[in-house]
Design a protein around this motif. Structure first.
Motif, PDB file in Angstrom:
ATOM      1  N   ARG A 154       3.168 -26.142 -83.740  1.00 41.68           N
ATOM      2  CA  ARG A 154       4.063 -25.705 -84.808  1.00 41.68           C
ATOM      3  C   ARG A 154       3.599 -24.373 -85.380  1.00 41.68           C
ATOM      4  O   ARG A 154       2.446 -23.972 -85.222  1.00 41.68           O
ATOM      5  N   GLN A 155       4.520 -23.743 -86.061  1.00 40.50           N
ATOM      6  CA  GLN A 155       4.249 -22.436 -86.649  1.00 40.50           C
ATOM      7  C   GLN A 155       4.910 -22.381 -88.023  1.00 40.50           C
ATOM      8  O   GLN A 155       6.136 -22.359 -88.125  1.00 40.50           O
ATOM      9  N   HIS A 156       4.084 -22.385 -89.054  1.00 41.28           N
ATOM     10  CA  HIS A 156       4.621 -22.264 -90.394  1.00 41.28           C
ATOM     11  C   HIS A 156       5.258 -20.901 -90.568  1.00 41.28           C
ATOM     12  O   HIS A 156       4.842 -19.925 -89.919  1.00 41.28           O
ATOM     13  N   PRO A 157       6.264 -20.782 -91.423  1.00 44.75           N
ATOM     14  CA  PRO A 157       6.997 -19.515 -91.564  1.00 44.75           C
ATOM     15  C   PRO A 157       6.075 -18.324 -91.799  1.00 44.75           C
ATOM     16  O   PRO A 157       5.283 -18.323 -92.747  1.00 44.75           O
ATOM     17  N   GLY A 158       6.157 -17.367 -90.929  1.00 40.58           N
ATOM     18  CA  GLY A 158       5.359 -16.150 -91.061  1.00 40.58           C
ATOM     19  C   GLY A 158       3.877 -16.326 -90.783  1.00 40.58           C
ATOM     20  O   GLY A 158       3.085 -15.419 -91.068  1.00 40.58           O
ATOM     21  N   LYS A 159       3.495 -17.467 -90.219  1.00 35.73           N
ATOM     22  CA  LYS A 159       2.067 -17.760 -90.007  1.00 35.73           C
ATOM     23  C   LYS A 159       1.738 -17.919 -88.529  1.00 35.73           C
ATOM     24  O   LYS A 159       2.569 -17.666 -87.662  1.00 35.73           O
ATOM     25  N   GLY A 160       0.523 -18.360 -88.275  1.00 33.41           N
ATOM     26  CA  GLY A 160       0.055 -18.524 -86.914  1.00 33.41           C
ATOM     27  C   GLY A 160       0.425 -19.873 -86.313  1.00 33.41           C
ATOM     28  O   GLY A 160       1.197 -20.644 -86.879  1.00 33.41           O
ATOM     29  N   LEU A 161      -0.152 -20.144 -85.163  1.00 31.02           N
ATOM     30  CA  LEU A 161       0.169 -21.330 -84.377  1.00 31.02           C
ATOM     31  C   LEU A 161      -0.817 -22.455 -84.668  1.00 31.02           C
ATOM     32  O   LEU A 161      -2.014 -22.228 -84.799  1.00 31.02           O
ATOM     33  N   GLU A 162      -0.285 -23.674 -84.746  1.00 34.83           N
ATOM     34  CA  GLU A 162      -1.115 -24.863 -84.961  1.00 34.83           C
ATOM     35  C   GLU A 162      -0.761 -25.907 -83.904  1.00 34.83           C
ATOM     36  O   GLU A 162       0.382 -26.366 -83.830  1.00 34.83           O
ATOM     37  N   TRP A 163      -1.744 -26.272 -83.099  1.00 36.14           N
ATOM     38  CA  TRP A 163      -1.525 -27.289 -82.082  1.00 36.14           C
ATOM     39  C   TRP A 163      -1.498 -28.658 -82.758  1.00 36.14           C
ATOM     40  O   TRP A 163      -2.363 -28.971 -83.567  1.00 36.14           O
ATOM     41  N   ILE A 164      -0.508 -29.466 -82.391  1.00 34.96           N
ATOM     42  CA  ILE A 164      -0.362 -30.803 -82.990  1.00 34.96           C
ATOM     43  C   ILE A 164      -0.988 -31.861 -82.092  1.00 34.96           C
ATOM     44  O   ILE A 164      -1.704 -32.758 -82.556  1.00 34.96           O
ATOM     45  N   GLY A 165      -0.716 -31.769 -80.793  1.00 37.53           N
ATOM     46  CA  GLY A 165      -1.269 -32.741 -79.876  1.00 37.53           C
ATOM     47  C   GLY A 165      -0.579 -32.672 -78.532  1.00 37.53           C
ATOM     48  O   GLY A 165       0.399 -31.948 -78.354  1.00 37.53           O
ATOM     49  N   TYR A 166      -1.122 -33.439 -77.577  1.00 32.66           N
ATOM     50  CA  TYR A 166      -0.489 -33.499 -76.265  1.00 32.66           C
ATOM     51  C   TYR A 166      -0.391 -34.940 -75.781  1.00 32.66           C
ATOM     52  O   TYR A 166      -1.086 -35.838 -76.267  1.00 32.66           O
ATOM     53  N   ILE A 167       0.495 -35.119 -74.814  1.00 34.69           N
ATOM     54  CA  ILE A 167       0.640 -36.394 -74.135  1.00 34.69           C
ATOM     55  C   ILE A 167       0.717 -36.133 -72.641  1.00 34.69           C
ATOM     56  O   ILE A 167       1.275 -35.124 -72.214  1.00 34.69           O
ATOM     57  N   SER A 168       0.135 -37.010 -71.865  1.00 35.33           N
ATOM     58  CA  SER A 168       0.218 -36.875 -70.418  1.00 35.33           C
ATOM     59  C   SER A 168       1.404 -37.692 -69.906  1.00 35.33           C
ATOM     60  O   SER A 168       2.008 -38.476 -70.646  1.00 35.33           O
ATOM     61  N   TYR A 169       1.682 -37.546 -68.611  1.00 32.99           N
ATOM     62  CA  TYR A 169       2.808 -38.281 -68.043  1.00 32.99           C
ATOM     63  C   TYR A 169       2.588 -39.791 -68.127  1.00 32.99           C
ATOM     64  O   TYR A 169       3.534 -40.575 -68.187  1.00 32.99           O
ATOM     65  N   SER A 170       1.319 -40.173 -68.152  1.00 33.53           N
ATOM     66  CA  SER A 170       0.997 -41.603 -68.191  1.00 33.53           C
ATOM     67  C   SER A 170       0.978 -42.146 -69.621  1.00 33.53           C
ATOM     68  O   SER A 170       0.834 -43.362 -69.812  1.00 33.53           O
ATOM     69  N   GLY A 171       1.092 -41.257 -70.595  1.00 34.74           N
ATOM     70  CA  GLY A 171       1.136 -41.700 -71.983  1.00 34.74           C
ATOM     71  C   GLY A 171      -0.155 -41.553 -72.757  1.00 34.74           C
ATOM     72  O   GLY A 171      -0.199 -41.892 -73.948  1.00 34.74           O
ATOM     73  N   SER A 172      -1.198 -41.069 -72.128  1.00 32.29           N
ATOM     74  CA  SER A 172      -2.432 -40.845 -72.888  1.00 32.29           C
ATOM     75  C   SER A 172      -2.237 -39.638 -73.799  1.00 32.29           C
ATOM     76  O   SER A 172      -1.575 -38.670 -73.438  1.00 32.29           O
TER      77      SER A 172
END
Lengths: 106, 123
Positions: free
Chosen positions: B40-58
């Protein structure tokens, strides 16, 4: 959490000039570092991964260097389309982005 | 070339749940060669990673958001989803879905992104 500090926050340059952007990590990230370019209203685009490898279709004027905690993105001669915000990102421990450097037209 | 598209409500009330879906086209989410992330990217700000998921659901999430985040994958629909609970105005941002690829030397990077969707938290 590994903190990435980018400097300067803003770089004011003219087309044709050389741009040197810095990214410093709070602890070693080896070479697990990537650089992205973002233009207004667009998602980021990968430029460099593994600290120094250009992604597919990225022009040779973009180069990356460094390892450990200090990294540099260099744009050898700025083209009009290169004025944008640049972010570094590490994937060594967790995943974090730097705060960005805006390259603006002087 | 793979295409990612975010979808979901553009307005969420405070304390409620933000739910977004990313539809992947021209590529299979079931490929084991990728991780599927939300950023996500807050208005006018930098990037923040939230998370990831694999195809298997991990999954793996940003520690700062972990208690409020959940992700899921629907391989039959070629989609993955984000749920963020108990939202506040601080969660107002452009939310991107992205594909993370990795090389033979375990170098990871985001090679494809959705266009992003603005989610505003307001009553």
């Amino acid at each position: 959490e590994i903190v990435l500090t980018q400097s300067p926050a803003t770089l004011s340059l003219s087309p044709g000039e050389r741009a040197t952007l810095s990214c410093r990590a709070s602890q070693s990230v080896d070479t697990y570092l990537a650089w992205y370019q973002q233009k207004p209203g667009q998602p980021p685009r990968i430029l460099i991964y593994d600290a120094s490898k250009r992604a597919t279709a990225i022009p040779a004027r973009f180069s990356g260097s460094g390892s450990g905690t200090d990294f540099t993105l260099t744009i050898s001669s700025l083209e009009p389309e290169d004025f944008a915000v640049y972010y570094c990102q590490q994937r060594n421990i967790g995943l974090t982005f730097g705060g960005g450097t805006k390259v603006e037209i002087k | 070339q793979v295409h990612l598209q975010e979808s979901g409500p553009g307005l969420v009330k405070p304390s409620e749940t933000l739910s977004l879906t990313c539809t992947v086209s021209r590529g299979s989410i079931s490929s084991g060669d990728y991780y599927w992330s939300w950023i996500r990217q807050h208005p006018g700000k930098g990037l923040e990673w939230i998370g990831y998921i694999s195809y298997s659901g991990s999954t793996f999430h940003n520690p700062s958001l972990r208690s409020r985040v959940s992700m899921s994958v629907d391989r039959s629909r070629n989609q993955f989803s984000l749920t963020l609970n108990s939202v506040t105005a601080a969660d107002t941002a452009v939310y991107y879905c992205a594909r993370e690829t990795y090389t033979s030397t375990w170098q990871y990077y985001f090679d494809s992104w959705g266009q992003g969707t603005l989610v505003t938290v307001s009553s």
